[in-house]
Design a protein around this motif. Structure first.
Motif, PDB file in Angstrom:
ATOM      1  N   TYR B  52       1.080  -0.524  -0.239  1.00 46.22           N
ATOM      2  CA  TYR B  52       0.119   0.245   0.312  1.00 46.22           C
ATOM      3  C   TYR B  52       0.959   0.890  -0.274  1.00 46.22           C
ATOM      4  CZ  TYR B  52      -3.938  -2.641   1.780  1.00 46.22           C
ATOM      5  OH  TYR B  52      -4.821  -4.275   1.699  1.00 46.22           O
ATOM      6  N   VAL B  53       0.257   2.396  -0.606  1.00 43.05           N
ATOM      7  CA  VAL B  53       1.089   3.665  -0.369  1.00 43.05           C
ATOM      8  C   VAL B  53      -0.456   4.458  -0.772  1.00 43.05           C
ATOM      9  CG1 VAL B  53       1.771   5.754  -2.246  1.00 43.05           C
ATOM     10  CG2 VAL B  53       3.058   2.966  -2.284  1.00 43.05           C
ATOM     11  N   ILE B  54      -0.163   5.523   0.600  1.00 41.03           N
ATOM     12  CA  ILE B  54      -1.358   6.128   1.215  1.00 41.03           C
ATOM     13  C   ILE B  54      -0.779   7.054   0.582  1.00 41.03           C
ATOM     14  CG2 ILE B  54      -1.393   7.789   3.551  1.00 41.03           C
ATOM     15  CD1 ILE B  54      -1.206   5.372   5.203  1.00 41.03           C
ATOM     16  N   MET B  55      -2.236   7.316   0.234  1.00 36.33           N
ATOM     17  CA  MET B  55      -2.062   8.925  -0.643  1.00 36.33           C
ATOM     18  C   MET B  55      -2.665   9.500  -0.237  1.00 36.33           C
ATOM     19  SD  MET B  55      -3.479   6.948  -4.146  1.00 36.33           S
ATOM     20  CE  MET B  55      -3.785   8.279  -4.469  1.00 36.33           C
ATOM     21  N   ASP B  56      -3.592   9.717   0.672  1.00 41.53           N
ATOM     22  CA  ASP B  56      -4.428  10.536   2.120  1.00 41.53           C
ATOM     23  C   ASP B  56      -4.687  10.214   3.325  1.00 41.53           C
ATOM     24  OD1 ASP B  56      -5.240  13.036   2.465  1.00 41.53           O
ATOM     25  OD2 ASP B  56      -7.158  13.044   1.951  1.00 41.53           O
ATOM     26  N   GLY B  57      -4.621  10.703   4.438  1.00 42.68           N
ATOM     27  CA  GLY B  57      -5.128  10.176   5.563  1.00 42.68           C
ATOM     28  C   GLY B  57      -3.473   9.962   6.415  1.00 42.68           C
ATOM     29  N   GLN B  58      -3.960   9.574   7.882  1.00 45.91           N
ATOM     30  CA  GLN B  58      -3.091   9.039   8.917  1.00 45.91           C
ATOM     31  C   GLN B  58      -3.342   7.870   9.056  1.00 45.91           C
ATOM     32  OE1 GLN B  58      -0.485  10.864  10.184  1.00 45.91           O
ATOM     33  NE2 GLN B  58      -1.428  13.096   8.596  1.00 45.91           N
ATOM     34  N   ALA B  59      -2.353   6.648   9.603  1.00 38.29           N
ATOM     35  CA  ALA B  59      -2.543   5.426  10.099  1.00 38.29           C
ATOM     36  C   ALA B  59      -1.484   5.211  10.891  1.00 38.29           C
ATOM     37  CB  ALA B  59      -2.490   4.654   8.672  1.00 38.29           C
ATOM     38  N   ASP B  60      -1.942   4.096  11.658  1.00 31.50           N
ATOM     39  CA  ASP B  60      -1.149   3.964  13.033  1.00 31.50           C
ATOM     40  C   ASP B  60      -0.496   2.449  12.894  1.00 31.50           C
ATOM     41  OD1 ASP B  60      -1.891   6.169  14.136  1.00 31.50           O
ATOM     42  OD2 ASP B  60      -3.654   5.260  15.604  1.00 31.50           O
ATOM     43  N   VAL B  61       0.715   2.437  13.008  1.00 32.15           N
ATOM     44  CA  VAL B  61       1.304   1.219  13.132  1.00 32.15           C
ATOM     45  C   VAL B  61       1.735   0.105  14.571  1.00 32.15           C
ATOM     46  CG1 VAL B  61       3.193   0.029  12.277  1.00 32.15           C
ATOM     47  CG2 VAL B  61       2.830   2.061  10.993  1.00 32.15           C
ATOM     48  N   LEU B  62       0.666  -0.777  13.623  1.00 28.57           N
ATOM     49  CA  LEU B  62       0.939  -1.458  15.725  1.00 28.57           C
ATOM     50  C   LEU B  62       1.776  -2.937  15.415  1.00 28.57           C
ATOM     51  CD1 LEU B  62      -2.194   0.196  15.042  1.00 28.57           C
ATOM     52  CD2 LEU B  62      -2.293  -1.006  17.093  1.00 28.57           C
ATOM     53  N   ARG B  63       2.410  -3.012  16.795  1.00 30.07           N
ATOM     54  CA  ARG B  63       3.108  -4.575  16.843  1.00 30.07           C
ATOM     55  C   ARG B  63       2.741  -5.007  17.251  1.00 30.07           C
ATOM     56  NH1 ARG B  63       7.613  -1.781  14.685  1.00 30.07           N
ATOM     57  NH2 ARG B  63       7.053  -3.148  12.099  1.00 30.07           N
ATOM     58  N   ARG B  65       3.010  -7.260  21.306  1.00 32.19           N
ATOM     59  CA  ARG B  65       4.545  -7.563  22.077  1.00 32.19           C
ATOM     60  C   ARG B  65       3.868  -7.773  22.878  1.00 32.19           C
ATOM     61  NH1 ARG B  65       7.776  -1.619  20.652  1.00 32.19           N
ATOM     62  NH2 ARG B  65       8.446  -2.836  19.207  1.00 32.19           N
ATOM     63  N   ASP B  66       4.598  -8.953  23.459  1.00 38.78           N
ATOM     64  CA  ASP B  66       3.584  -9.842  25.209  1.00 38.78           C
ATOM     65  C   ASP B  66       2.193 -10.616  24.207  1.00 38.78           C
ATOM     66  OD1 ASP B  66       6.319  -9.707  25.813  1.00 38.78           O
ATOM     67  OD2 ASP B  66       5.838  -7.617  26.832  1.00 38.78           O
ATOM     68  N   GLY B  67       2.028 -10.642  23.082  1.00 39.81           N
ATOM     69  CA  GLY B  67       0.067 -10.813  22.876  1.00 39.81           C
ATOM     70  C   GLY B  67      -0.081  -9.183  22.911  1.00 39.81           C
ATOM     71  N   LYS B  68      -0.007  -7.682  23.053  1.00 37.73           N
ATOM     72  CA  LYS B  68      -0.666  -7.026  23.462  1.00 37.73           C
ATOM     73  C   LYS B  68      -0.205  -6.081  21.824  1.00 37.73           C
ATOM     74  CE  LYS B  68      -1.682  -7.091  27.407  1.00 37.73           C
ATOM     75  NZ  LYS B  68      -1.489  -6.477  29.085  1.00 37.73           N
ATOM     76  N   PRO B  69      -1.588  -5.643  21.398  1.00 38.86           N
ATOM     77  CA  PRO B  69      -0.924  -4.703  19.944  1.00 38.86           C
ATOM     78  C   PRO B  69      -0.639  -3.175  20.657  1.00 38.86           C
ATOM     79  CG  PRO B  69      -3.575  -4.188  20.428  1.00 38.86           C
ATOM     80  CD  PRO B  69      -2.915  -5.466  20.679  1.00 38.86           C
ATOM     81  N   VAL B  70       0.809  -3.008  20.021  1.00 35.00           N
ATOM     82  CA  VAL B  70       2.056  -1.390  20.781  1.00 35.00           C
ATOM     83  C   VAL B  70       1.963  -0.789  19.736  1.00 35.00           C
ATOM     84  CG1 VAL B  70       3.467  -0.940  21.446  1.00 35.00           C
ATOM     85  CG2 VAL B  70       2.595  -3.152  22.621  1.00 35.00           C
ATOM     86  N   LYS B  71       1.653   0.481  19.919  1.00 26.61           N
ATOM     87  CA  LYS B  71       1.517   1.666  18.673  1.00 26.61           C
ATOM     88  C   LYS B  71       2.830   2.038  18.517  1.00 26.61           C
ATOM     89  CE  LYS B  71       0.364   5.925  17.228  1.00 26.61           C
ATOM     90  NZ  LYS B  71      -0.623   7.048  17.201  1.00 26.61           N
ATOM     91  N   VAL B  72       3.488   1.579  17.060  1.00 27.62           N
ATOM     92  CA  VAL B  72       5.090   1.987  17.622  1.00 27.62           C
ATOM     93  C   VAL B  72       5.624   2.739  16.410  1.00 27.62           C
ATOM     94  CG1 VAL B  72       5.676  -0.327  17.729  1.00 27.62           C
ATOM     95  CG2 VAL B  72       5.345   0.036  15.146  1.00 27.62           C
ATOM     96  N   SER B  73       4.250   3.306  15.436  1.00 27.22           N
ATOM     97  CA  SER B  73       4.332   4.776  14.743  1.00 27.22           C
ATOM     98  C   SER B  73       3.086   5.232  14.174  1.00 27.22           C
ATOM     99  CB  SER B  73       5.745   4.660  13.523  1.00 27.22           C
ATOM    100  OG  SER B  73       5.430   3.407  12.726  1.00 27.22           O
ATOM    101  N   THR B  74       3.150   6.330  14.064  1.00 25.40           N
ATOM    102  CA  THR B  74       2.519   7.091  12.640  1.00 25.40           C
ATOM    103  C   THR B  74       2.220   6.967  11.059  1.00 25.40           C
ATOM    104  OG1 THR B  74       1.005   7.870  14.307  1.00 25.40           O
ATOM    105  CG2 THR B  74       0.134   8.546  12.323  1.00 25.40           C
ATOM    106  N   VAL B  75       1.926   6.587  10.646  1.00 32.29           N
ATOM    107  CA  VAL B  75       2.186   6.991   9.005  1.00 32.29           C
ATOM    108  C   VAL B  75       0.998   7.834   7.998  1.00 32.29           C
ATOM    109  CG1 VAL B  75       3.328   4.795   8.303  1.00 32.29           C
ATOM    110  CG2 VAL B  75       1.438   5.134   8.481  1.00 32.29           C
TER     111      VAL B  75
END
Lengths: 918, 146
Positions: B52-63, B65-75
Motif C-alpha cells: 500500500y502507498v498512503i495517498m491521503d490520511g493517517q494510519a497507526d502502525v501497531l506491533r 508485544r507479549d500478545g498485545k498490540p502496541v502502537k509503534v508509529s504513525t504513517v
C-alpha cells in the motif's frame, strides 16, 4: 514397426487382398471377351462371314464343352438360336453392352476395395505411429518437435496409406489386363504382338531407371518439408520472444531460405518428371505408327484380315494405360517405400520403452520399502545427474530430497517418478521392479508431478480427472442393440484397422479410483482437492463468471434468480450495500464501463463490441445527436497518451501490455501516429471517421474510479443516459439479435452468474470490496445449496491450449490436483511447487502432506527449511547423495547459521523496523 | 491521468528518482482504495498479499508485544506499507489501522514483484531503501549496546 512396407501390408490385409485378387481373376474372361467381340461384330455380323450364300441364318449363342473323343467328344450345352444377319448384329451388340456393364462393375468393385483397403491401412498406420510416440522414452519424447510429429502422422503417412490399397491389387490387376491385351494381339498377329511387347519392355526397363533421381529428390523434399513444419511450430511457440529480441528479420530470412530449398527441389523434380512423361507418351504413341504401317501392310497383302487389324488396334488402345499405370505404380512403390522407411527410421527400438506384456503385476503394498540399488543416471552427454547411490526408503513416509537445482535430487525424483528410463541399477518395491513396471500398474499406486504442468486444452475438470480415465469400457464387435447397424459397422471397422473399438466418449471414468461411489460423490472429492491445492477460490470465481443457458439450465436459472434477493438482503445485513452499485436504468453506473452505460446491455455479437461502436452508423448517429462523439474521442485520446507514455520503452509483447495496457502492443504504433497527428494539427476535428472510431473504442472501456481521469461530468452522464434510452428505443430490428438489454426482472443469458446475482458492479475503491462481496455470495449460495453448482460451472472453465488461460500458479495447482485425485500410495513431487512463493509453497505442501497422511510423499526441495517436518531427508551435493538427515540436523545445517553479520542484521531488522516497515 | 497517485509516490524517498512514466505504470497497476477511520488496512501475521502507498490520511502502525498490540508509529501520505512482507514472502510484520479516513494505492504482491523485476529503477530504489533501513538498524543497535 515392421521394416518392410509390403510385409506390413500383407500381414494386416491378407484376407481382403486375396478376395480382391480372386475377383480380378474372375473378371479376366469378361475382359478378354470384350476384346474378341468387336472382331466378331465386324467379321461375322457386318461382313457376313457367318453366313454362306445359301444359308441366310446362322446359330447364335450356341454353347458346347469340347472334350476329347475318349471322353465322348464335344458336349453341347445349348443349341443356340437361329438368327439372320441383322439379328446377329443386334445380339452381338447387346452382348457387347452387357460386357461393358460387367467390366464396369468389376472395375467399380476393385477400385472401391482398393480405396477402402487403403484407408483402413492409413487408419492403422496413423494409429500405430501415434502409439509409437506414446511409447517413446521420457527423455526422447521431450526432444520430439510436436509439429514434426503432427506432420508425420497427418501428411507423410497419407500417400503411404493410399498406396497400400493398391500394393498388391493394382499390379495384379494391371498385369493381367496388359497380359490379356498382349496375348490377344499376339493371337491376332505374332509380329504386331512382338512390336507391342518390345515397346512395353522399353517402357518397363528404361523409365524406372530414369525415375531414380526423382525418388532421391522426393526423399529430400520429404525431409525438408518435415524440418520446415518443425521450424514453423518452433517459431510460433517462441513468437513473443522473437518480437522481444527483434530477431523477426533473421527468422524470416531463415524461413525464406528453407522455402527456397523446397522450391529448388520441386523445380528439379518437375524437370525430371515431365521429361520422363514425355518419353512415356512418345513410346505410347509410336506403337500405333507400327500397327498402322506394318499391320496395314499385312492387311493389304492378305496376311491378316481388316477385322483382326481393327481388333488389334482396339486391343492396343487398352495396352498402354495398364503399362503406364504399372510404371506409375512402380514409381509410387519406390516413393512410398522410401517414405515408409523414413517414418520407420523415426522409431528405432532404442528410443522406445519396451512393450510390456500386461502380465498380472500387482502394485506393491503401501508399506513395502523402496529399495534403490546402485542407481546411476547420466545425461546424453555422459554428465552424471545422479551418482551411484544405494538406499532404502521406508514406506509410508514423507521424504524430502534436498539439494541445489540440477543436483541428484532432481535425478532421483525423475527416476522414481518414472520420467527417466535410461538409468543404471535397480529400484524395487515389494518385489516390483521399476524398470518392468507397466503404466497401467504404476498409475494405480503412484503419481508424479513435475515442474512443468502438462495440461491439455479442455476444461479444468477434464484435466483434473484425467487419471481416472482408466477403465476401458468393454466393447465387443456386437453392439448392445443388434439393430444398431451403424454402431456395429463402426466397431467392426475400428477392429479391422487395429484401432480400439471403444470411443473416448464412452464411460472411461472410474470414480472409485478417487474413492467416490459415483459422479455426484466425485464432485465432493474434487471440491476437497481444490481446497488442498489452493484452487477452490479460483474455481469458485470461474464459476461465478460462468454463464448459464436458458435452453438447458432452466432449473438452475430459476434457483439463481431466486438467490439474488437473498444476496442483496445479506449484503445489506452486513452493511455492504454501498459496495455494490446497482445497474439502474435511470442512473449512470460509475463502476461500469462507458459502453455498458450507453448500451445498458451486453453485446451478443461483434456489432456492439467496444472497438466497433464508433464506426457503427446507428450508434454513431445517436452519439452525434447527443453530442457525445467528441467527448468520447477526447477520453480515448487521453487514455492513448497515457499508455504511450507509460509503455513507450517496453518492448512489444511485454507481459505488462497484456496485464495493464488498454492498447495491445501491436496497435501501439497506430495510436502513437494518431497522437502525433492531433499534436501537429492541434485539433481532434481533422481525424478521419476511422481514426475517431479507434479512440472511441478505447474510451468505451473507461471506468472512472479505475482509470481516474476525472472526465465524467454530470453533463456527460446525463447525455449518456439519453443515449442509452435512444439506443434502445430506436434500435433497428436488424440489430435485435446483437444485444441483450439489462432487465432487472429477467435472468440475463449473456451475463455471468455473478452479474445476475448482484445486478450491479462491485465498487472500485472500497477496500477488499470484491472479497467481502464474494464472501456474502458464497455463504448465501451455500445456504441455498447452490455452491456445488457454482464449482461445477467453474470446473467447466476452458483453460486453453496447455492451460494458457490460467496463471502459472493455477496450472501448477491443477497438476497437483491431478496427481492427488487417484489417491496414490506414492506421490513424487519434483519442483511441482516452484512457481509459488516460499510461504505459499509451504502452506500448500502442508495441505498436500495432510492429504497424503498414511501414504508416501517424496518431494524435491532446494531450501533446508522446506524439508521441515519430513520423516526423512536425503541430501545431495551435486549428483552425489551425501547423507540422510533427521529434522534437527537439517535445521542445524541450514546456511542461516553461517550468514554474514550484515545479513543477520537485515533479517532481524524487519522484526523492529525503525520507521515502521511492515 | 493518475496525477494524485504519482504525486503520492513521489513523496516516497525510494521512488524519488523513478521516472514519472514508471510511477504511472505503478499507479495503473494498482487501485485506489478508501478506508474509514479504525478500519484495518493490513494485519500482522496475515499473508502479505498487497503493498500500500498512503495517498491521503493517517494510519497507526501497531506491533504485537507479549500478545498485545502496541502502537509503534504513525504513517501518512507517501508511506509505503507491506513491502517487507511481500519482498520477503513472509506474513505482515505489523498491523496498520486507519486513524483517519485513508485513501491508499493498493498493489497486489505478484504485480509488485513483477514491477520490481521488470523495472530496474524500482528494484534499485528498493535495494537502496532496504540498505538505508539496515544502516539505521545497525546505528540503533550500536546505540543500544553503547
Amino acid at each position: 514397426m515392421e521394416q518392410n512396407l509390403f510385409r506390413y501390408v500383407w500381414r494386416h490385409s491378407k484376407r481382403d487382398q486375396l478376395v480382391v485378387l480372386a475377383i480380378i481373376l474372375l473378371s479376366l474372361p469378361f475382359y478378354f471377351a470384350s476384346f474378341d467381340l468387336p472382331k466378331r461384330i465386324l467379321n461375322d455380323a457386318l461382313q457376313g462371314r457367318a453366313f454362306t450364300a445359301n444359308m441366310p441364318l446362322t446359330t447364335f449363342l450356341d454353347m458346347s464343352l469340347p472334350l476329347p473323343e475318349a471322353l465322348g467328344g464335344k458336349i453341347t450345352l445349348f443349341r443356340g438360336f437361329q438368327v439372320n444377319q441383322l439379328q446377329l448384329l443386334m445380339g452381338l451388340s447387346l452382348i457387347f453392352l452387357l460386357l461393358v456393364v460387367i467390366n464396369g462393375a468389376f472395375k467399380y468393385y476393385i477400385n472401391l476395395s482398393k480405396g477402402i483397403l487403403g484407408e483402413r491401412m492409413l487408419r492403422r498406420m496413423r494409429f500405430e505411429v501415434f502409439s509409437l510416440y506414446l511409447r517413446f522414452k521420457p527423455e526422447d519424447i521431450r526432444a520430439v518437435k510436436p509439429a514434426e510429429a503432427a506432420s508425420i502422422i497427418k501428411d507423410e503417412i497419407e500417400p503411404i496409406g493410399g498406396f497400400t490399397g493398391e500394393a498388391f491389387i493394382q499390379p495384379a490387376f494391371l498385369c493381367m489386363q496388359a497380359l490379356t491385351a498382349l496375348l490377344f494381339i499376339m493371337m491376332q498377329s505374332f509380329w504386331l504382338g512382338l512390336v507391342a511387347l518390345s515397346v512395353v519392355l522399353v517402357q518397363g526397363l528404361v523409365i524406372p531407371r530414369l525415375r531414380r533421381e526423382q525418388l532421391r529428390l522426393a526423399r529430400m523434399r520429404q525431409i525438408e518439408s518435415r524440418k520446415l513444419a518443425g521450424r514453423i511450430g518452433e517459431v510460433v511457440e517462441i513468437a513473443p520472444a522473437i518480437h522481444a529480441m527483434g530477431s523477426g528479420p533473421y527468422v524470416r530470412a531463415d524461413l525464406g531460405g528453407r522455402l527456397g530449398t523446397l522450391y529448388k527441389i520441386r523445380a528439379d523434380l518437375f524437370r525430371r518428371k515431365f521429361a520422363v512423361k514425355y518419353l512415356n507418351n512418345f513410346l505410347a504413341q509410336v506403337t500405333p505408327f507400327f500397327f498402322y504401317s506394318i499391320g496395314g501392310y499385312l492387311a493389304l497383302s492378305g496376311a491378316m484380315n481388316i477385322g483382326q487389324l481393327v481388333a488389334v488396334i482396339a486391343a492396343y488402345r487398352d495396352l498402354p494405360p495398364p503399362i503406364k499405370e504399372l510404371i506409375d505404380w512402380d514409381q509410387d512403390r519406390a516413393d512410398v517405400t522410401v517414405k515408409y522407411q523414413q517414418i520407420v527410421a523415426q522409431f528405432p527400438a532404442q528410443l522406445l520403452v519396451a512393450e510390456r506384456q500386461e502380465v498380472k503385476v500387482e502394485p506393491p503394498p503401501p508399506d513395502a520399502p523402496l529399495r534403490i540399488d546402485a542407481l546411476k543416471l547420466v545425461d546424453r552427454r555422459g554428465t552424471p545427474i545422479l551418482e551411484t547411490m544405494t538406499a532404502e526408503i521406508p514406506r509410508p513416509a514423507h521424504v524430502a530430497l534436498l539439494g541445489p537445482a540440477g543436483s541428484g535430487r532432481e535425478g532421483l525424483a525423475r527416476v522414481l517418478g518414472r520420467q527417466a528410463a535410461e538409468f543404471k541399477g535397480t529400484i524395487t518395491c515389494g518385489g516390483v521392479n521399476w524398470r518392468s513396471l507397466p503404466d497401467s500398474v504404476a498409475s494405480r499406486f503412484m503419481a508424479y508431478v513435475g515442474p512443468d504442468p502438462l495440461l491439455f486444452a479442455g476444461d479444468l475438470r477434464d484435466n483434473i480427472v484425467a487419471p481416472l480415465l482408466r477403465s476401458p469400457p468393454q466393447v465387443f464387435s456386437e453392439p448392445a442393440d443388434p439393430r444398431d447397424r451403424i454402431e456395429h459397422a463402426r466397431r467392426m471397422e475400428a477392429l479391422r484397422s487395429g484401432n480400439p473399438a471403444a470411443l473416448a466418449t464412452a464411460a472411461w471414468l472410474d470414480p472409485t479410483v478417487a474413492g467416490a461411489r459415483d459422479a455426484e460423490q466425485l464432485d465432493l472429492v474434487i471440491m476437497d482437492l481444490l481446497e488442498t491445492v489452493g484452487l477452490a477460490d479460483d474455481v469458485y470465481r470461474f464459476g461465478l463468471m460462468g454463464k448459464l443457458r436458458v435452453a438447458t439450465d432452466h432449473a438452475l436459472i430459476e434457483r439463481f434468480s431466486a438467490a439474488r434477493e437473498r444476496i442483496l438482503a445479506n449484503l445489506e445485513a452486513r452493511g455492504l450495500t454501498h459496495v455494490v452499485e446497482p445497474l439502474d436504468p435511470e442512473r449512470y453506473n460509475r463502476n461500469a464501463t462507458i459502453s455498458e452505460n450507453l448500451l445498458f446491455g451486453l453485446p451478443l455479437t461483434d456489432r456492439f463490441a467496444n472497438d466497433a461502436l464508433g464506426s457503427d452508423p446507428y450508434v454513431r448517429s445517436i452519439l452525434e445527436a447527443e453530442s457525445l462523439l467528441f467527448p468520447l474521442v477526447q477520453i480515448g485520446l487521453r487514455m492513448a497518451e497515457t499508455v504511450v507514455e507509460v509503455f513507450a520503452d517496453l518492448p512489444a509483447g511485454h507481459p505488462f501490455f497484456e496485464r495493464f495496457s488498454f492498447i495491445r502492443s501491436e496497435d501501439m504504433p497506430e495510436f502513437q501516429r494518431l497522437i502525433e497527428k492531433v499534436e501537429a494539427q492541434g485539433s481532434l476535428l481533422r481525424l478521419s471517421t476511422q481514426e475517431q472510431s479507434l479512440l472511441i473504442g478505447l474510451a468505451m472501456s473507461y471506468v472512472e474510479p479505475r482509470h481516474r481521469m476525472d472526465v465524467l461530468t454530470p453533463a456527460f452522464e446525463r447525455r449518456a443516459l439519453r443515449t442509452r434510452r435512444s439506443l434502445k428505443e430506436y434500435l433497428p430490428s436488424t440489430y435485435f439479435a446483437d444485444i441483450e438489454f439489462y432487465d432487472p426482472h429477467r435472468y440475463l443469458e449473456a451475463a455471468s452468474i455473478q452479474d445476475n446475482l448482484l445486478f450491479g458492479r462491485i465498487t472500485y475503491g472500497v477496500a477488499n470490496a470484491e472479497t467481502r462481496v464474494r464472501e456474502v455470495i458464497r455463504r448465501t449460495l451455500a445456504e441455498l445449496g447452490l455452491d456445488r453448482a457454482v464449482v461445477k460451472i467453474g470446473l467447466s472453465y476452458e483453460i486453453g491450449p496447455g492451460g494458457k488461460l490460467l496463471s502459472s500458479q493455477q496450472r501448477a495447482s491443477v497438476a497437483l490436483a491431478r496427481g492427488l485425485i487417484a489417491r496414490p500410495d506414492l506421490l513424487v513431487l519434483d519442483g511441482a511447487l516452484s512457481v509459488f512463493g516460499q510461504s505459499d509453497a509451504r502452506r500448500l505442501m502442508g495441505r498436500v502432506r495432510s492429504a497424503m497422511a498414511g501414504s508416501t510423499v517424496i518431494a524435491a526441495f532446494g531450501q533446508p527449511e522446506d524439508a521441515e517436518g519430513f520423516d526423512q531427508v536425503l541430501s545431495f551435493d551435486g549428483p552425489r547423495l551425501v547423507s540422510r538427515f533427521d529434522q534437527d540436523a537439517v535445521l542445524a545445517d541450514s546456511p542461516e547459521g553461517a550468514r554474514s553479520p550484515e545479513l543477520a542484521l537485515a533479517a532481524e531488522a524487519p522484526q523492529s523496523p525503525p520507521d515502521g516497515g511492515v | 491521468m493518475y496525477t494524485s497517485e504519482v504525486a503520492s509516490l513521489q513523496r516516497i524517498a525510494m521512488f524519488r528518482d523513478v521516472p514519472i512514466a514508471k510511477l504511472k505504470l505503478i499507479a495503473m497497476a494498482g487501485r485506489r482504495v478508501h478506508y474509514r477511520p479504525a478500519e484495518v488496512v493490513l494485519r500482522q501475521g496475515e499473508p502479505a498479499l498487497m503493498v500500500y502507498v498512503i495517498m491521503d490520511g493517517q494510519a497507526d502502525v501497531l506491533r504485537e508485544r507479549d500478545g498485545k498490540p502496541v502502537k509503534v508509529s504513525t504513517v501518512g501520505p507517501g508511506s509505503l506499507m507491506g513491502e517487507l512482507g511481500v519482498v520477503l514472502d513472509k506474513p505482515y510484520l505489523g498491523t496498520i489501522i486507519a486513524s483517519t479516513a485513508v485513501t491508499a494505492l493498493q498493489i497486489d504482491s505478484v504485480t509488485f514483484i513483477e514491477l520490481l523485476s521488470q523495472v530496474p529503477q524500482l528494484s534499485m530504489a528498493l535495494i537502496r531503501e532496504l540498505a538505508r533501513r539496515l544502516m539505521a538498524s545497525s546505528d540503533h543497535q550500536a546505540k543500544v549496546v553503547s
